[in-house]
Structure formats: structure tokens, C-alpha cells
Design a protein around this motif. Structure first.
Motif, short mmCIF file in Angstrom:
data_model
loop_
_atom_site.label_atom_id
_atom_site.label_comp_id
_atom_site.label_asym_id
_atom_site.label_seq_id
_atom_site.Cartn_x
_atom_site.Cartn_y
_atom_site.Cartn_z
N PHE A 152 0.83 -1.20 0.00
CA PHE A 152 0.00 0.00 0.00
C PHE A 152 0.87 1.26 0.00
O PHE A 152 0.60 2.21 -0.75
N PHE A 153 1.90 1.27 0.82
CA PHE A 153 2.77 2.44 0.87
C PHE A 153 3.56 2.62 -0.42
O PHE A 153 3.81 3.75 -0.85
N VAL A 154 3.93 1.54 -1.07
CA VAL A 154 4.58 1.63 -2.38
C VAL A 154 3.60 2.20 -3.40
O VAL A 154 3.96 3.03 -4.24
N PHE A 155 2.34 1.78 -3.34
CA PHE A 155 1.32 2.34 -4.21
C PHE A 155 1.17 3.84 -3.97
O PHE A 155 1.09 4.63 -4.92
N MET A 156 1.13 4.25 -2.69
CA MET A 156 1.01 5.67 -2.37
C MET A 156 2.21 6.46 -2.91
O MET A 156 2.05 7.54 -3.48
N PHE A 157 3.41 5.90 -2.74
CA PHE A 157 4.61 6.55 -3.27
C PHE A 157 4.50 6.74 -4.78
O PHE A 157 4.77 7.82 -5.31
N THR A 158 4.09 5.68 -5.48
CA THR A 158 3.97 5.74 -6.94
C THR A 158 2.92 6.75 -7.37
O THR A 158 3.14 7.53 -8.30
N TRP A 159 1.80 6.77 -6.69
CA TRP A 159 0.71 7.68 -7.04
C TRP A 159 1.15 9.14 -6.86
O TRP A 159 0.92 9.97 -7.72
N TYR A 160 1.77 9.43 -5.73
CA TYR A 160 2.25 10.80 -5.47
C TYR A 160 3.36 11.19 -6.44
O TYR A 160 3.44 12.34 -6.87
N LEU A 161 4.24 10.24 -6.79
CA LEU A 161 5.31 10.53 -7.74
C LEU A 161 4.74 10.86 -9.11
O LEU A 161 5.17 11.83 -9.75
N ILE A 162 3.78 10.07 -9.57
CA ILE A 162 3.13 10.36 -10.85
C ILE A 162 2.44 11.72 -10.80
O ILE A 162 2.52 12.51 -11.75
N ASN A 163 1.78 12.02 -9.70
CA ASN A 163 1.10 13.31 -9.54
C ASN A 163 2.09 14.47 -9.62
O ASN A 163 1.79 15.52 -10.19
N ASP A 164 3.28 14.29 -9.04
CA ASP A 164 4.26 15.37 -9.01
C ASP A 164 5.02 15.53 -10.31
O ASP A 164 5.38 16.65 -10.68
N LEU A 165 5.29 14.45 -11.02
CA LEU A 165 6.13 14.51 -12.20
C LEU A 165 5.37 14.76 -13.50
O LEU A 165 5.99 15.11 -14.50
N THR A 166 4.07 14.55 -13.51
CA THR A 166 3.29 14.77 -14.72
C THR A 166 2.35 15.96 -14.54
O THR A 166 2.14 16.43 -13.43
N ALA A 167 1.79 16.39 -15.64
CA ALA A 167 0.85 17.51 -15.59
C ALA A 167 -0.55 17.06 -15.21
O ALA A 167 -1.43 17.89 -14.97
N VAL A 168 -0.75 15.75 -15.11
CA VAL A 168 -2.07 15.20 -14.78
C VAL A 168 -2.28 15.29 -13.27
O VAL A 168 -1.41 14.89 -12.49
N ASN A 169 -3.42 15.81 -12.84
CA ASN A 169 -3.76 15.85 -11.42
C ASN A 169 -4.36 14.49 -11.06
O ASN A 169 -5.49 14.18 -11.42
N MET A 170 -3.61 13.70 -10.32
CA MET A 170 -4.04 12.35 -9.98
C MET A 170 -5.06 12.31 -8.85
O MET A 170 -5.53 11.24 -8.48
N PHE A 171 -5.40 13.45 -8.30
CA PHE A 171 -6.39 13.52 -7.22
C PHE A 171 -7.63 14.28 -7.67
O PHE A 171 -8.31 14.91 -6.87
N ASP A 172 -7.95 14.18 -8.96
CA ASP A 172 -9.11 14.88 -9.50
C ASP A 172 -9.87 13.96 -10.44
O ASP A 172 -9.28 13.20 -11.20
N GLY A 173 -11.18 14.02 -10.38
CA GLY A 173 -12.03 13.29 -11.31
C GLY A 173 -11.97 11.78 -11.15
O GLY A 173 -12.02 11.24 -10.04
N VAL A 174 -11.85 11.10 -12.28
CA VAL A 174 -11.86 9.64 -12.30
C VAL A 174 -10.64 9.08 -11.57
O VAL A 174 -10.74 8.04 -10.90
N TYR A 175 -9.51 9.75 -11.67
CA TYR A 175 -8.31 9.28 -10.98
C TYR A 175 -8.53 9.24 -9.47
O TYR A 175 -8.04 8.34 -8.79
N ASN A 176 -9.26 10.20 -8.95
CA ASN A 176 -9.55 10.21 -7.51
C ASN A 176 -10.43 9.03 -7.12
O ASN A 176 -10.24 8.42 -6.07
N ILE A 177 -11.38 8.68 -7.97
CA ILE A 177 -12.24 7.53 -7.70
C ILE A 177 -11.42 6.25 -7.73
O ILE A 177 -11.58 5.37 -6.86
N VAL A 178 -10.52 6.13 -8.70
CA VAL A 178 -9.65 4.95 -8.77
C VAL A 178 -8.76 4.89 -7.53
O VAL A 178 -8.58 3.83 -6.93
N PHE A 179 -8.19 6.02 -7.13
CA PHE A 179 -7.33 6.09 -5.96
C PHE A 179 -8.07 5.63 -4.71
O PHE A 179 -7.58 4.81 -3.95
#
Length: 87
Positions: free
Chosen positions: A36-63
Motif C-alpha cells: 500500500f505504501f509503495v502504491f502511495m509513493f507511486t501515485w504521489y510521484l506520478i502526480n508530481d512529475l506529470t501535468a495530470v492531477n491524480m487527485f481529480d475526477g476519475v483518478y480520484n475515484i480509482v485512488f
């Protein structure tokens, strides 16, 4: 990237590594929590390194769905281990 984002990345990576390393000695349930913590690390890393907001819309539901699945599996695993040990 802000300092807060870096702190979260270090936090999730550290917790994941600690859980996975100490799972053999303490409890196998820590493998699930480490994942779970590795998943959280990956999710936050993707959120920080890309222009996609991983905590918005469908991504938030998946998260939230993935977090809920980890929670259910961790709690179920805890009760299975507890029943198996006879505690």
C-alpha cells in the motif's frame, strides 16, 4: 515540486521499505501494508512529475477504490492471521 511533496514521497517510500523489510520478523500482514505504501509513493510521484492531477475526477475515484481494497485485504488478513495463531 514543493517541499511538502518531497516529504510525502520520502514518507511513503520509507514506510513501504520499513514494512516490507520487517514483515518477515513481525507479521506477514506488513507485506500488504508495504504494498500500500509503495502504491502511495507511486501515485504521489506520478502526480508530481506529470501535468495530470491524480487527485481529480476519475483518478480520484480509482485512488479511493484501490485504498479501500487495500484496507479490506489488510483487515481480512489480520483476522485470518489472528485466528490462525489462536489469539
Amino acid at each position: 515540486m514543493e517541499i511538502k511533496d518531497i516529504m510525502y514521497l520520502v514518507l511513503w517510500a520509507g514506510l513501504g521499505a520499513y514494512c516490507i523489510i520487517s514483515a518477515r520478523k513481525l507479521s506477514p500482514i506488513l507485506y500488504i501494508l508495504g504494498g500500500f505504501f509503495v502504491f502511495m509513493f507511486t501515485w504521489y510521484l506520478i502526480n508530481d512529475l506529470t501535468a495530470v492531477n491524480m487527485f481529480d475526477g476519475v483518478y480520484n475515484i480509482v485512488f479511493r477504490g484501490v485504498c479501500a481494497v487495500f484496507l479490506i485485504v489488510a483487515v481480512a488478513g489480520y483476522f485470518v492471521i489472528k485466528r490462525k495463531n489462536g489469539d
